[in-house]
Design a protein around this motif. Structure first.
Motif, mmCIF file in Angstrom:
data_model
loop_
_atom_site.group_PDB
_atom_site.id
_atom_site.type_symbol
_atom_site.label_atom_id
_atom_site.label_comp_id
_atom_site.label_asym_id
_atom_site.label_seq_id
_atom_site.Cartn_x
_atom_site.Cartn_y
_atom_site.Cartn_z
ATOM 1 N N THR A 193 29.061 -23.829 69.529
ATOM 2 C CA THR A 193 30.300 -23.837 68.768
ATOM 3 C C THR A 193 29.963 -23.951 67.283
ATOM 4 N N CYS A 194 30.869 -23.443 66.467
ATOM 5 C CA CYS A 194 30.690 -23.456 65.014
ATOM 6 C C CYS A 194 31.983 -23.925 64.361
ATOM 7 N N LEU B 48 17.105 -8.168 70.455
ATOM 8 C CA LEU B 48 17.222 -7.472 69.171
ATOM 9 C C LEU B 48 16.303 -8.130 68.147
ATOM 10 N N HIS B 49 15.401 -7.342 67.621
ATOM 11 C CA HIS B 49 14.348 -7.815 66.720
ATOM 12 C C HIS B 49 14.894 -8.312 65.379
ATOM 13 N N GLY B 50 14.387 -9.473 64.949
ATOM 14 C CA GLY B 50 14.628 -9.960 63.596
ATOM 15 C C GLY B 50 15.974 -10.605 63.350
ATOM 16 N N VAL B 51 16.774 -10.768 64.399
ATOM 17 C CA VAL B 51 18.084 -11.395 64.232
ATOM 18 C C VAL B 51 18.222 -12.525 65.247
ATOM 19 N N ASP B 52 19.057 -13.487 64.926
ATOM 20 C CA ASP B 52 19.295 -14.609 65.833
ATOM 21 C C ASP B 52 20.792 -14.896 65.839
ATOM 22 N N ALA B 53 21.406 -14.706 66.993
ATOM 23 C CA ALA B 53 22.841 -14.959 67.151
ATOM 24 C C ALA B 53 23.042 -16.290 67.873
ATOM 25 N N PRO B 54 24.191 -16.915 67.670
ATOM 26 C CA PRO B 54 24.464 -18.182 68.361
ATOM 27 C C PRO B 54 24.440 -18.003 69.880
ATOM 28 N N GLU B 55 24.074 -19.059 70.561
ATOM 29 C CA GLU B 55 24.063 -19.055 72.024
ATOM 30 C C GLU B 55 25.494 -19.042 72.548
ATOM 31 N N SER B 56 25.690 -18.569 73.764
ATOM 32 C CA SER B 56 27.042 -18.443 74.321
ATOM 33 C C SER B 56 27.771 -19.786 74.387
ATOM 34 N N TRP B 57 27.048 -20.873 74.541
ATOM 35 C CA TRP B 57 27.645 -22.211 74.608
ATOM 36 C C TRP B 57 27.839 -22.844 73.226
ATOM 37 N N LEU C 48 29.838 -16.193 60.993
ATOM 38 C CA LEU C 48 29.320 -17.565 60.974
ATOM 39 C C LEU C 48 29.528 -18.247 59.628
ATOM 40 N N TRP C 49 29.534 -17.463 58.582
ATOM 41 C CA TRP C 49 29.596 -17.995 57.211
ATOM 42 C C TRP C 49 30.992 -18.465 56.810
ATOM 43 N N ARG C 50 31.962 -18.344 57.717
ATOM 44 C CA ARG C 50 33.320 -18.804 57.379
ATOM 45 C C ARG C 50 33.467 -20.308 57.514
ATOM 46 N N GLY C 51 32.437 -20.964 57.984
ATOM 47 C CA GLY C 51 32.469 -22.414 58.142
ATOM 48 C C GLY C 51 31.063 -22.953 58.327
ATOM 49 N N GLU C 52 30.970 -24.152 58.853
ATOM 50 C CA GLU C 52 29.677 -24.800 59.091
ATOM 51 C C GLU C 52 29.115 -24.362 60.443
ATOM 52 N N PHE C 53 27.799 -24.186 60.501
ATOM 53 C CA PHE C 53 27.171 -23.871 61.775
ATOM 54 C C PHE C 53 25.717 -24.312 61.746
ATOM 55 N N GLN C 54 25.181 -24.509 62.931
ATOM 56 C CA GLN C 54 23.778 -24.837 63.086
ATOM 57 C C GLN C 54 23.044 -23.532 63.394
#
Length: 168
Positions: free
Chosen positions: A57-58, A46-55, A146-152
């Protein structure tokens, strides 16, 4: 003999071309991860978006952690299941040969936008030119996904996981 050589050249050229056309692709999407689907055997990033990897954690709002990559993939699956089939408009092929696209549900809702709007992915401005910045700002202000807490950032997490410097 000429027709035999012409046939061989035609077959060779056909094999050298991509297996799929670069036009729109429509079908039932299978979820690979939070920003990659598959339709009729073709992997689509999917163009222009980046989702967390399956492994990946956030952090959660209560200080705990959760598998945000798995959560993003499940949310995408539910979103697409609500209005099938999925239609993807070709943007480019990436360095891995994947079809990169902007995709839409049967009801016309843009999948890429929804992922950022729902907080399940971030606007990857390196590729999107800020196309999803406004909906990301809204998701962030509502503290959803993702914005409900801290994430990389997913691109940083992938680089760290691979032991290399991030280029995002």
């Amino acid at each position: 003999m000429k027709s035999f050589h012409l046939l061989l050249v035609t077959i060779a050229l056909g094999l050298a071309l991509p297996a799929r056309s670069q036009g729109p692709m429509t079908g039932r999407a299978t979820i690979i991860d939070g920003d990659t689907i598959e339709i009729r055997g073709e992997r689509i990033r999917l163009h222009g978006v980046d989702a967390p990897e399956s492994w990946q954690t956030c952090g959660d709002f209560d200080g705990g952690t959760y598998r945000c990559g798995k959560t993003a993939a499940l949310a995408l699956d539910q979103f697409l299941a609500a209005s099938r089939p999925t239609r993807c408009e070709f943007v480019e092929r990436d360095r891995y040969g994947r079809f990169v696209a902007v995709c839409f549900r049967a009801d016309g809702r843009e999948v890429n936008r929804w992922l950022v709007e729902s907080g399940n992915a971030v606007d990857w401005t390196r590729y999107s030119d800020g196309r999803y910045a406004a909906v990301q700002a809204t998701a962030r202000s509502k503290r959803i996904g993702l914005w409900r807490g801290e994430f990389q950032l997913p691109c940083e997490a992938r680089a760290e996981h691979a032991g290399r410097e991030p280029t995002c």
